[in-house]
Design an enzyme around this catalytic site. Sequence first.
Site, PDB file in Angstrom:
ATOM      1  CG  ASP A 102      -3.429   7.677  -1.499  1.00 25.34           C
ATOM      2  OD1 ASP A 102      -3.075   6.514  -1.606  1.00 25.34           O
ATOM      3  OD2 ASP A 102      -3.554   8.232  -0.366  1.00 25.34           O
ATOM      4  NE  ARG A 142      -0.776   1.721   3.779  1.00 24.37           N
ATOM      5  CZ  ARG A 142       0.322   2.187   4.270  1.00 24.37           C
ATOM      6  NH1 ARG A 142       1.367   1.643   4.640  1.00 24.37           N
ATOM      7  NH2 ARG A 142       0.378   3.592   4.306  1.00 24.37           N
TER       8      ARG A 142
END
Length: 382
Positions: free
Chosen positions: A253, A64
Amino acid sequence: MADQYAHSGDNKRPTQIPVLRWEEPPEGPVLVLLDQTRLPAEEVELVCTDAPALVEAIRSLAVRGAPLLGVAGAYGVALAAVRGFDVDDAAAALESARPTAVNLAVGVRRAHSAYRAVLDRGGDAREAAGAALAAAQRLHREDAEASTRMAGHGLALLDELLPGGGHRILTHCNTGSLVSGGEGTAFAVALAAHRVGRLRRLWVDETRPLLQGARLTAYEAARSGMAYTLLTDNAAGSLFAAGEVDAVLIGADRIAADGSVANKVGSYPLAVLARYHHVPFIVVAPVTTVDPGTPDGASIEVEQRPGHEVTEITAPQVPVAGAEAGGGIPVAPLGTQAYNPAFDVTPPELVTAIVTEEGVVSPVTTEALADLCARSRQVTIS
């Protein structure tokens, strides 16, 4: 106050955690990942032999973090190519594994483009696979270099905004070595401050519901000998009110063309708190996180996670009486619906600065971000 104090005189200890590597055993190439769902209790590695295994690792959050997802995606394309699987299918599956993190798509496309370029000029599949692997390895190196440069720019910004040192930094989610080919993004800036003796305290948001702060950032801070304190997300406001936060540092992100920032859910409330209390709110991310094709925050697709992450507490590495292995302990009545977005979006007017490897953008505007991306492309081409 129950917290963790820094170890003295040991700022040179190794802190980077090997989270991803390419290996070529006799039975064929593999991508080896540190399973982040098992931290901090266990350091367990996953071995991916094909793209579907990597897709599952991405969706389950075993691997991640925006920059690292880009690197992993590129290696996933290379893995499919080297092992003789359908590369186009692998690239499509990898790119859609998580919709919000733009770095994943960037990494996949870079390796896929390198692969297709060789085939388009008449090269064979083996040569094309080599090109895809080389592209992934190059991206891996670039990310490590970007991490170092972001840390330098971020530390300089902190010293400019907060002269005198003694920084008390609040961070959210996890942004260190576990998300990067280097030492991370926002965490790397805090680590740089720690190494020069200017970090007084790292406040670590627990980051519900999956506790990336408690499980991962605290784990990295402890390894680095940093002075840190863990808090529940809903305690952050009391810290601001008490005057205990000098700056907020988070990752991203996806950053839209207008400077809107998508980051782990809970980031936007911190930006609002920071603005009210006149505290700098700083985003640290590589240029690859800026997506000129997404015009604004409303255009960012926000991933919706399963409701059981909210209605259950999961401890996969710890046997619990009454809970199935890998399952969760219910904390809400059976049938409870849960709202569980993985990210929220912070508008640019609440962002003090965006720190990248190419420099700092402040104030955050569409024009300034476009200029940054143009400079970055010129550096890449040259």
